[in-house]
Each structure stands twice: as structure tokens, then as C-alpha cells.
Enzyme design. Structure first.
Site, PDB file in Angstrom:
ATOM      1  N   ARG A  51       1.908  24.867  23.045  1.00  0.00           N
ATOM      2  CA  ARG A  51       2.933  24.618  24.076  1.00  0.00           C
ATOM      3  C   ARG A  51       4.334  24.727  23.476  1.00  0.00           C
ATOM      4  O   ARG A  51       5.262  25.217  24.132  1.00  0.00           O
ATOM      5  CB  ARG A  51       2.728  23.249  24.721  1.00  0.00           C
ATOM      6  CG  ARG A  51       3.714  23.019  25.883  1.00  0.00           C
ATOM      7  CD  ARG A  51       3.459  21.734  26.624  1.00  0.00           C
ATOM      8  NE  ARG A  51       3.620  20.571  25.758  1.00  0.00           N
ATOM      9  CZ  ARG A  51       3.336  19.327  26.118  1.00  0.00           C
ATOM     10  NH1 ARG A  51       2.849  19.080  27.326  1.00  0.00           N
ATOM     11  NH2 ARG A  51       3.508  18.331  25.280  1.00  0.00           N
ATOM     12  N   LYS A 147       9.245  22.228  28.202  1.00  0.00           N
ATOM     13  CA  LYS A 147       9.480  20.891  27.645  1.00  0.00           C
ATOM     14  C   LYS A 147      10.846  20.847  26.965  1.00  0.00           C
ATOM     15  O   LYS A 147      10.956  20.838  25.737  1.00  0.00           O
ATOM     16  CB  LYS A 147       8.341  20.516  26.678  1.00  0.00           C
ATOM     17  CG  LYS A 147       8.231  19.001  26.452  1.00  0.00           C
ATOM     18  CD  LYS A 147       6.901  18.646  25.861  1.00  0.00           C
ATOM     19  CE  LYS A 147       6.814  17.172  25.480  1.00  0.00           C
ATOM     20  NZ  LYS A 147       6.940  16.234  26.592  1.00  0.00           N
TER      21      LYS A 147
HETATM   22  N1  PDD Z   1       6.258  13.149  27.854  1.00  0.00           N
HETATM   23  N2  PDD Z   1       5.171  15.279  32.340  1.00  0.00           N
HETATM   24  C1  PDD Z   1       6.364  15.015  31.764  1.00  0.00           C
HETATM   25  C2  PDD Z   1       7.595  15.197  32.567  1.00  0.00           C
HETATM   26  C3  PDD Z   1       6.412  14.562  30.437  1.00  0.00           C
HETATM   27  O1  PDD Z   1       7.600  14.295  29.863  1.00  0.00           O
HETATM   28  C4  PDD Z   1       5.204  14.379  29.715  1.00  0.00           C
HETATM   29  C5  PDD Z   1       5.189  13.920  28.282  1.00  0.00           C
HETATM   30  C6  PDD Z   1       3.989  14.672  30.360  1.00  0.00           C
HETATM   31  C7  PDD Z   1       2.660  14.528  29.659  1.00  0.00           C
HETATM   32  O2  PDD Z   1       2.472  15.549  28.704  1.00  0.00           O
HETATM   33  P1  PDD Z   1       1.572  15.341  27.409  1.00  0.00           P
HETATM   34  O3  PDD Z   1       0.234  14.925  27.876  1.00  0.00           O
HETATM   35  O4  PDD Z   1       1.573  16.665  26.772  1.00  0.00           O
HETATM   36  O5  PDD Z   1       2.238  14.272  26.556  1.00  0.00           O
HETATM   37  C8  PDD Z   1       4.016  15.123  31.668  1.00  0.00           C
HETATM   38  C9  PDD Z   1       6.361  12.808  26.450  1.00  0.00           C
HETATM   39  C10 PDD Z   1       5.252  11.942  25.979  1.00  0.00           C
HETATM   40  C11 PDD Z   1       7.741  12.248  26.159  1.00  0.00           C
HETATM   41  O6  PDD Z   1       8.683  12.862  26.649  1.00  0.00           O
HETATM   42  O7  PDD Z   1       7.880  11.273  25.423  1.00  0.00           O
END
Ligand code: PDD
Length: 284
Positions: A51, A147
Site C-alpha cells: 500500500r 494514505k
Molecule cells: N489509520 N481508514 C482510515 C481513514 C484510516 O486512517 C485507517 C488507518 C484505516 C484502517 O487501515 P489499516 O487497517 O490499514 O490500519 C481506515 C491509521 C491506523 C492511523 O492513521 O493511525
């Protein structure tokens, strides 16, 4: 004091300095990853790196470090900080350049920063008590699938949730839930189907979400990847969120109303255990 990584060096956190002209600081022109650490090992490292590559490509950022090098930096940082449980945060910005909306020349060195954070991921109070959430409008930009470090709206909505006595918010666009402020949103219907929104530019392709969907299918549970409304959340049997920092947290109320019986649901708790087993078995 922690040891952090900045542009090729492992240094004390107080010595890590970034230019005020850094585009991450001025334009939120950067991307990041958060990877959980259990027993000193990285959880779902491979999809996190994949990702990261996707985020870099979307913003035309060219990082001169391959996956092996990135993994080695993560591991070094865990070792140097003797981190057992918590997370590694990695950020890449377009580097420092005179302030201009146009991207700087392609040879401008990127800023690469990593740090560790201690956190009890397995034994978390929210995993036991469940989260109280509110619904709020999703007013983020149109590329929530990347992200990026542009997280101000997520901070604003989380503040609003806190001001209303809740733990978090689920965001709603055109009547449909997109995701949580920093997690993916799930419901379990009264006939036992696990429902989460299909991937698009409206939400982050969560790594925990992806791993959990594979487990749901592996265990013969019914999966429905589709958008849902707050009305459906209200009438659901269970609800939960997924993220690298929570794994799976039950959601027990929406706008002050109980979901199901208002306690962490049995299928949610089973899925949390399945995910933790997967995380422990696959960590590197
Ligand atoms: N956040 N959606 C959003 C908007 C997020 O910021 C995140 C993760 C997720 C979940 O993604 P993952 O399973 O890959 O962690 C979904 C991280 C943890 C953060 O910003 O701290």
C-alpha cells in the site's frame, strides 16, 4: 528517549530535525503507513509495504529504498527501541523546497521518517468495552483511498465525537457510510452477514480490513461488500471497526442508541480472536 529514523540515520528523537520548508509541513504533501508490532514483530508487513508503494505512485513520489531496505529499517527501529507491542509509523514527504504549489525538481530528496510507539494492542480497554460512535458528514477530499498525511478533517471529527461524549465518528457521504475517522466500518446483519463498504476512492483500503475479509471467507461466514446507511447500523446485530492500531474494536452505540444489545457482539469477538491469531502467526 526513543531512537527514530530520519533520512538514513538512526538518531535520538530530540535530534531529529526537519526543515520548515518541508512540503509535508507546508502542504501535507506526503504519505504514511502505520504497522502494528506484536512480540517485536511486524504484523501484515507485506500488504503495508504494497500500500505504501501505491500511495507513493499516486503522488508521483519516487523513493530510492526497496522493500527489503524498508523492512530492515523497520526491524532496526524495533530492535533499537526494544519495542515489544505497539506500532511503527513511517512517513515520506516530497522534501524541502521553496514554497510553490508546483512539485519541486524530481531530484529533490524526499524526507523519510520513522518512529515507534508503545501501545497495548492486545489488551485494550476499548476492545472489551466497545466504542460509542456518532455519525458525521464525510467532508474529506475525493481521494480518501490514498494514505496521505492530510488528516485534519479526521482530527476535527474525532474532536467533535469527543465533545459529544463519544469515542469516534463514522463518516457519511450521500447517505452512505464511508468509513471511520481512522478505521474501516463494519456491521453484522441480523442474519449473520458481515457487511463492509466495497473499495473505491471514497475510503482507505485498510490492511486489517483486507486480512479480515480473507478470514471471513476462509471460515465460511457470509460476506457482503456493499455500502450501508446509518439506519442499517442502528438495526444491525453487531458493528465493529478495523485498523492496525485497534485490530478489531466492537462498536456498541450509534448516536447514543444501542446496536444489538449494546455490548460487544459474539461474532465481533470471534473475528477479533481470528484476526489476532492471524497477526501472531504471520508477523515477521
Ligand atoms: N489509520 N481508514 C482510515 C481513514 C484510516 O486512517 C485507517 C488507518 C484505516 C484502517 O487501515 P489499516 O487497517 O490499514 O490500519 C481506515 C491509521 C491506523 C492511523 O492513521 O493511525
Amino acid at each position: 528517549m526513543r531512537t527514530v529514523y530520519l533520512n538514513g540515520q538512526f538518531i535520538a528523537e530530540n535530534d531529529a530535525k526537519i526543515s520548515i520548508f518541508d512540503r509535508g509541513f507546508m502542504f501535507a504533501d506526503g504519505i504514511y503507513e502505520v504497522t502494528a508490532v506484536l512480540g517485536g514483530k511486524l504484523v501484515d508487513a507485506e500488504p503495508h509495504l504494497a500500500r505504501l508503494r501505491r500511495s507513493l505512485a499516486e503522488l508521483a513520489l519516487v523513493l530510492p529504498l526497496d522493500d527489503d531496505a524498508l523492512l530492515a529499517v523497520h526491524r532496526q527501529l524495533i530492535a533499537r527501541n526494544a519495542l515489544c507491542e505497539g506500532l511503527v509509523y513511517m512517513q515520506v514527504s516530497r522534501g524541502a523546497a521553496d514554497r510553490d504549489f508546483l512539485y519541486p525538481p524530481a531530484d529533490t530528496p524526499l524526507t523519510v521518517a520513522l518512529f515507534t510507539q508503545d501501545k497495548a494492542v492486545l489488551d485494550s480497554p476499548l476492545a472489551k468495552r466497545g466504542m460509542n460512535i456518532i455519525g458525521l458528514p464525510d467532508m474529506r477530499w475525493g481521494r480518501s483511498d490514498i494514505k496521505t498525511t492530510q488528516l485534519l478533517y479526521a482530527c476535527m471529527t474525532k474532536e467533535q465525537a469527543k465533545a459529544r461524549g463519544a469515542d469516534d465518528a463514522w463518516l457519511v457521504k450521500d447517505g452512505w457510510v464511508t468509513e471511520g475517522t481512522s478505521n474501516n466500518a463494519f456491521i453484522i446483519t441480523r442474519d449473520g452477514a458481515v457487511v463492509t463498504r466495497e473499495l473505491s476512492r471514497a475510503l482507505l483500503p485498510g490492511i486489517t480490513r483486507g486480512a479480515l475479509l480473507a478470514l471471513v471467507q476462509e471460515h465460511g461466514l457470509q460476506l457482503d461488500e456493499r455500502a450501508f446507511t446509518l439506519e442499517e447500523v442502528k438495526n444491525a446485530a453487531e458493528a465493529f471497526v478495523t485498523s492496525s492500531t485497534s485490530f478489531i474494536y466492537p462498536v456498541v452505540t450509534l448516536n447514543g442508541q444501542p446496536i444489538g444489545d449494546g455490548t460487544p457482539g459474539p461474532l465481533t469477538q470471534r473475528l477479533r480472536r481470528l484476526y489476532i491469531d492471524h497477526a501472531l502467526a504471520g508477523s515477521v
